[in-house]
Design a protein around this motif. Sequence first.
Motif, PDB file in Angstrom:
ATOM      1  N   ASP A   1      43.166  30.116  34.713  1.00  0.00           N
ATOM      2  CA  ASP A   1      42.380  30.863  35.700  1.00  0.00           C
ATOM      3  C   ASP A   1      41.309  31.696  35.011  1.00  0.00           C
ATOM      4  O   ASP A   1      40.200  31.865  35.531  1.00  0.00           O
ATOM      5  CB  ASP A   1      43.304  31.760  36.524  1.00  0.00           C
ATOM      6  N   GLN A   2      41.640  32.223  33.834  1.00  0.00           N
ATOM      7  CA  GLN A   2      40.670  32.982  33.053  1.00  0.00           C
ATOM      8  C   GLN A   2      39.487  32.098  32.669  1.00  0.00           C
ATOM      9  O   GLN A   2      38.323  32.479  32.863  1.00  0.00           O
ATOM     10  CB  GLN A   2      41.352  33.543  31.802  1.00  0.00           C
ATOM     11  N   VAL A   3      39.770  30.930  32.132  1.00  0.00           N
ATOM     12  CA  VAL A   3      38.709  29.986  31.747  1.00  0.00           C
ATOM     13  C   VAL A   3      37.883  29.582  32.967  1.00  0.00           C
ATOM     14  O   VAL A   3      36.637  29.542  32.910  1.00  0.00           O
ATOM     15  CB  VAL A   3      39.317  28.747  31.069  1.00  0.00           C
ATOM     16  N   LEU A   4      38.536  29.307  34.078  1.00  0.00           N
ATOM     17  CA  LEU A   4      37.837  28.905  35.301  1.00  0.00           C
ATOM     18  C   LEU A   4      36.892  30.000  35.771  1.00  0.00           C
ATOM     19  O   LEU A   4      35.743  29.727  36.159  1.00  0.00           O
ATOM     20  CB  LEU A   4      38.869  28.583  36.390  1.00  0.00           C
ATOM     21  N   GLN A   5      37.341  31.256  35.707  1.00  0.00           N
ATOM     22  CA  GLN A   5      36.497  32.361  36.140  1.00  0.00           C
ATOM     23  C   GLN A   5      35.331  32.579  35.178  1.00  0.00           C
ATOM     24  O   GLN A   5      34.205  32.853  35.603  1.00  0.00           O
ATOM     25  CB  GLN A   5      37.341  33.634  36.278  1.00  0.00           C
ATOM     26  N   GLU A   6      35.591  32.474  33.898  1.00  0.00           N
ATOM     27  CA  GLU A   6      34.515  32.639  32.912  1.00  0.00           C
ATOM     28  C   GLU A   6      33.408  31.608  33.123  1.00  0.00           C
ATOM     29  O   GLU A   6      32.213  31.956  33.089  1.00  0.00           O
ATOM     30  CB  GLU A   6      35.092  32.508  31.496  1.00  0.00           C
ATOM     31  N   GLU A   7      33.779  30.374  33.350  1.00  0.00           N
ATOM     32  CA  GLU A   7      32.775  29.324  33.532  1.00  0.00           C
ATOM     33  C   GLU A   7      32.077  29.423  34.882  1.00  0.00           C
ATOM     34  O   GLU A   7      30.887  29.120  35.000  1.00  0.00           O
ATOM     35  CB  GLU A   7      33.412  27.946  33.348  1.00  0.00           C
ATOM     36  N   THR A   8      32.809  29.860  35.920  1.00  0.00           N
ATOM     37  CA  THR A   8      32.191  30.064  37.230  1.00  0.00           C
ATOM     38  C   THR A   8      31.079  31.096  37.144  1.00  0.00           C
ATOM     39  O   THR A   8      29.978  30.900  37.670  1.00  0.00           O
ATOM     40  CB  THR A   8      33.239  30.519  38.259  1.00  0.00           C
ATOM     41  N   ILE A   9      31.354  32.200  36.468  1.00  0.00           N
ATOM     42  CA  ILE A   9      30.350  33.260  36.339  1.00  0.00           C
ATOM     43  C   ILE A   9      29.202  32.811  35.446  1.00  0.00           C
ATOM     44  O   ILE A   9      28.035  33.113  35.710  1.00  0.00           O
ATOM     45  CB  ILE A   9      31.020  34.546  35.816  1.00  0.00           C
ATOM     46  N   ARG A  10      29.515  32.067  34.416  1.00  0.00           N
ATOM     47  CA  ARG A  10      28.475  31.603  33.490  1.00  0.00           C
ATOM     48  C   ARG A  10      27.495  30.646  34.167  1.00  0.00           C
ATOM     49  O   ARG A  10      26.284  30.728  33.951  1.00  0.00           O
ATOM     50  CB  ARG A  10      29.151  30.899  32.291  1.00  0.00           C
ATOM     51  N   TRP A  11      28.004  29.741  35.024  1.00  0.00           N
ATOM     52  CA  TRP A  11      27.162  28.660  35.528  1.00  0.00           C
ATOM     53  C   TRP A  11      26.833  28.760  37.006  1.00  0.00           C
ATOM     54  O   TRP A  11      25.960  28.040  37.482  1.00  0.00           O
ATOM     55  CB  TRP A  11      27.821  27.313  35.231  1.00  0.00           C
ATOM     56  N   THR A  12      27.522  29.634  37.745  1.00  0.00           N
ATOM     57  CA  THR A  12      27.158  29.805  39.163  1.00  0.00           C
ATOM     58  C   THR A  12      26.911  31.280  39.442  1.00  0.00           C
ATOM     59  O   THR A  12      25.863  31.803  39.081  1.00  0.00           O
ATOM     60  CB  THR A  12      28.227  29.204  40.102  1.00  0.00           C
ATOM     61  N   ASP A  13      27.883  31.970  40.043  1.00  0.00           N
ATOM     62  CA  ASP A  13      27.636  33.348  40.457  1.00  0.00           C
ATOM     63  C   ASP A  13      28.961  34.094  40.529  1.00  0.00           C
ATOM     64  O   ASP A  13      29.987  33.539  40.957  1.00  0.00           O
ATOM     65  CB  ASP A  13      26.954  33.360  41.833  1.00  0.00           C
ATOM     66  N   ILE A  14      28.931  35.363  40.146  1.00  0.00           N
ATOM     67  CA  ILE A  14      30.132  36.187  40.169  1.00  0.00           C
ATOM     68  C   ILE A  14      30.648  36.397  41.593  1.00  0.00           C
ATOM     69  O   ILE A  14      31.808  36.738  41.804  1.00  0.00           O
ATOM     70  CB  ILE A  14      29.865  37.555  39.489  1.00  0.00           C
ATOM     71  N   GLY A  15      29.808  36.142  42.581  1.00  0.00           N
ATOM     72  CA  GLY A  15      30.205  36.317  43.967  1.00  0.00           C
ATOM     73  C   GLY A  15      30.969  35.151  44.570  1.00  0.00           C
ATOM     74  O   GLY A  15      31.394  35.226  45.732  1.00  0.00           O
ATOM     75  N   PHE A  16      31.165  34.071  43.814  1.00  0.00           N
ATOM     76  CA  PHE A  16      31.983  32.960  44.294  1.00  0.00           C
ATOM     77  C   PHE A  16      33.440  33.388  44.109  1.00  0.00           C
ATOM     78  O   PHE A  16      34.001  33.276  43.031  1.00  0.00           O
ATOM     79  CB  PHE A  16      31.660  31.699  43.498  1.00  0.00           C
ATOM     80  N   PHE A  17      34.057  33.845  45.189  1.00  0.00           N
ATOM     81  CA  PHE A  17      35.361  34.504  45.101  1.00  0.00           C
ATOM     82  C   PHE A  17      36.533  33.541  45.265  1.00  0.00           C
ATOM     83  O   PHE A  17      37.495  33.841  45.973  1.00  0.00           O
ATOM     84  CB  PHE A  17      35.439  35.626  46.141  1.00  0.00           C
ATOM     85  N   HIS A  18      36.481  32.404  44.592  1.00  0.00           N
ATOM     86  CA  HIS A  18      37.649  31.520  44.598  1.00  0.00           C
ATOM     87  C   HIS A  18      38.826  32.188  43.896  1.00  0.00           C
ATOM     88  O   HIS A  18      39.989  31.895  44.187  1.00  0.00           O
ATOM     89  CB  HIS A  18      37.318  30.186  43.916  1.00  0.00           C
ATOM     90  N   ASN A  19      38.529  33.109  42.957  1.00  0.00           N
ATOM     91  CA  ASN A  19      39.620  33.805  42.267  1.00  0.00           C
ATOM     92  C   ASN A  19      40.370  34.748  43.203  1.00  0.00           C
ATOM     93  O   ASN A  19      41.581  34.956  43.053  1.00  0.00           O
ATOM     94  CB  ASN A  19      39.081  34.577  41.059  1.00  0.00           C
ATOM     95  N   ALA A  20      39.675  35.312  44.204  1.00  0.00           N
ATOM     96  CA  ALA A  20      40.367  36.141  45.197  1.00  0.00           C
ATOM     97  C   ALA A  20      41.300  35.277  46.043  1.00  0.00           C
ATOM     98  O   ALA A  20      42.423  35.681  46.361  1.00  0.00           O
ATOM     99  CB  ALA A  20      39.350  36.853  46.085  1.00  0.00           C
ATOM    100  N   HIS A  21      40.834  34.105  46.401  1.00  0.00           N
ATOM    101  CA  HIS A  21      41.637  33.146  47.155  1.00  0.00           C
ATOM    102  C   HIS A  21      42.902  32.779  46.376  1.00  0.00           C
ATOM    103  O   HIS A  21      44.020  32.863  46.901  1.00  0.00           O
ATOM    104  CB  HIS A  21      40.778  31.904  47.409  1.00  0.00           C
ATOM    105  N   SER A  22      42.737  32.414  45.121  1.00  0.00           N
ATOM    106  CA  SER A  22      43.846  31.872  44.335  1.00  0.00           C
ATOM    107  C   SER A  22      44.727  32.931  43.694  1.00  0.00           C
ATOM    108  O   SER A  22      45.953  32.777  43.642  1.00  0.00           O
ATOM    109  CB  SER A  22      43.310  30.960  43.225  1.00  0.00           C
ATOM    110  N   MET A  23      44.101  34.011  43.191  1.00  0.00           N
ATOM    111  CA  MET A  23      44.836  34.942  42.342  1.00  0.00           C
ATOM    112  C   MET A  23      44.952  36.347  42.903  1.00  0.00           C
ATOM    113  O   MET A  23      45.587  37.212  42.286  1.00  0.00           O
ATOM    114  CB  MET A  23      44.177  34.998  40.964  1.00  0.00           C
ATOM    115  N   LEU A  24      44.357  36.602  44.058  1.00  0.00           N
ATOM    116  CA  LEU A  24      44.546  37.882  44.746  1.00  0.00           C
ATOM    117  C   LEU A  24      45.414  37.688  45.979  1.00  0.00           C
ATOM    118  O   LEU A  24      46.442  38.361  46.149  1.00  0.00           O
ATOM    119  CB  LEU A  24      43.193  38.497  45.121  1.00  0.00           C
ATOM    120  N   VAL A  25      45.040  36.731  46.827  1.00  0.00           N
ATOM    121  CA  VAL A  25      45.828  36.450  48.029  1.00  0.00           C
ATOM    122  C   VAL A  25      47.008  35.541  47.697  1.00  0.00           C
ATOM    123  O   VAL A  25      48.142  35.789  48.124  1.00  0.00           O
ATOM    124  CB  VAL A  25      44.959  35.782  49.115  1.00  0.00           C
TER     125      VAL A  25
END
Length: 386
Positions: free
Chosen positions: A73-97
């Motif tokens: 999940d860490q790697v997925l979030q790092e690459e999401t922010i690097r190549w898209t946008d920090i506002g893509f909150f798939h991490n909230a879906h998967s790792m918060l809820v």
Amino acid sequence: MPFPRLHLDPEHEMFRDQVRRYLKDNMADKVAKWRDQAHVDREDFKAFGDNGWLCLWAEEEYGGPGIRDIRYDQVLQEETIRWTDIGFFHNAHSMLVGPYLDRFATPEQKKRFLPGAVSGDTIMAIAMTEPDTGSDLAAIRTRAEDKGDHYLLNGSKTYISNGIIGDLFVVAAKTGEKRGQIGLFVVTADMAGFSRGRHLKKMGLPVQDTAEIRFDDVKVPKDNLLGDPGMGFAYMAECLAVERTMSAISSLSHAQAAFDVTLDFIKERRAFGKPVGAFQNTRFVMADLRARLDATQAYLDQCVMLANEDKLTPEDAAAAKLICSELQGEVVDAGLQFHGGAGYMDEYEISHMFRDARIARIYAGTSEIMKEIIGRGIGLGERELT
């Protein structure tokens, strides 16, 4: 060069390469559209599901790969922010809820809710914050009354991430008169009495849709209650360490990306006949940030390993969240300054990064709350000293 990260195995780096290739080829060009419409398209959540990247921890019987290793999940979030946008909150879906369903849902509830969450057909959100409560979750007013065969839910929530595109909400509501007597309920957007309020406009994070939601006599089936109806506050506290770790991962990933954007700029931009990066002040500031980014990354990576073993303390999670979000703010501020007037222009990425970073010291617990937690952990709480 960034400091080597020894906590990652070759399998994690192979996963990084897979994610990076996909995001560069299929999503990087969509960010401008997401910003204009103020939300990520549902098809992009679905694409993450199609790739098997949502709720990685979910077992195979619910459609997931059963990977209980936060490093992915860490790697997925790092690459999401690097190549898209920090506002893509798939991490909230998967790792918060998601962890609320993982830890507190029954097998029957998991069979109902998890397959859609894993596939990306169901987008999840959590509804805790209310207009008058902020960080004081024990003081929430949304109420769930026991009506025998169902609960009757009334109240409102605000600042709900994924609030516009969300389908399933884990809702915190009072179930008794005692302060902190809270239950957690699964509410779906198709239930009668559920409604969305304003799509809130924000200073930053335009890609992450934020909304108000209301519950007017929503009949919530008894089998949509997660765990004990009076233990919601304890459940939330149990999940906060991972939530704050994920927030720290986002902050530090964003800071690393902002550093790289700035480094590229100051190597090319010239002033007084030489690159901006050639001035001593620029070198010293960037050198200091590079050293602090690497040191902070090492601490955060250790927190991830502790979280993997369920040994991460609330104090260490709070420290990670604090130092990563504060450093994020410093990096984007320095980056914008080194861009000069260009940094104030919307066409430069550092301008977006500067605005997007400010919320990190507020959500998932403010920096002041993090300091309170750390202070109490070293015996400096009010009760201990009076």
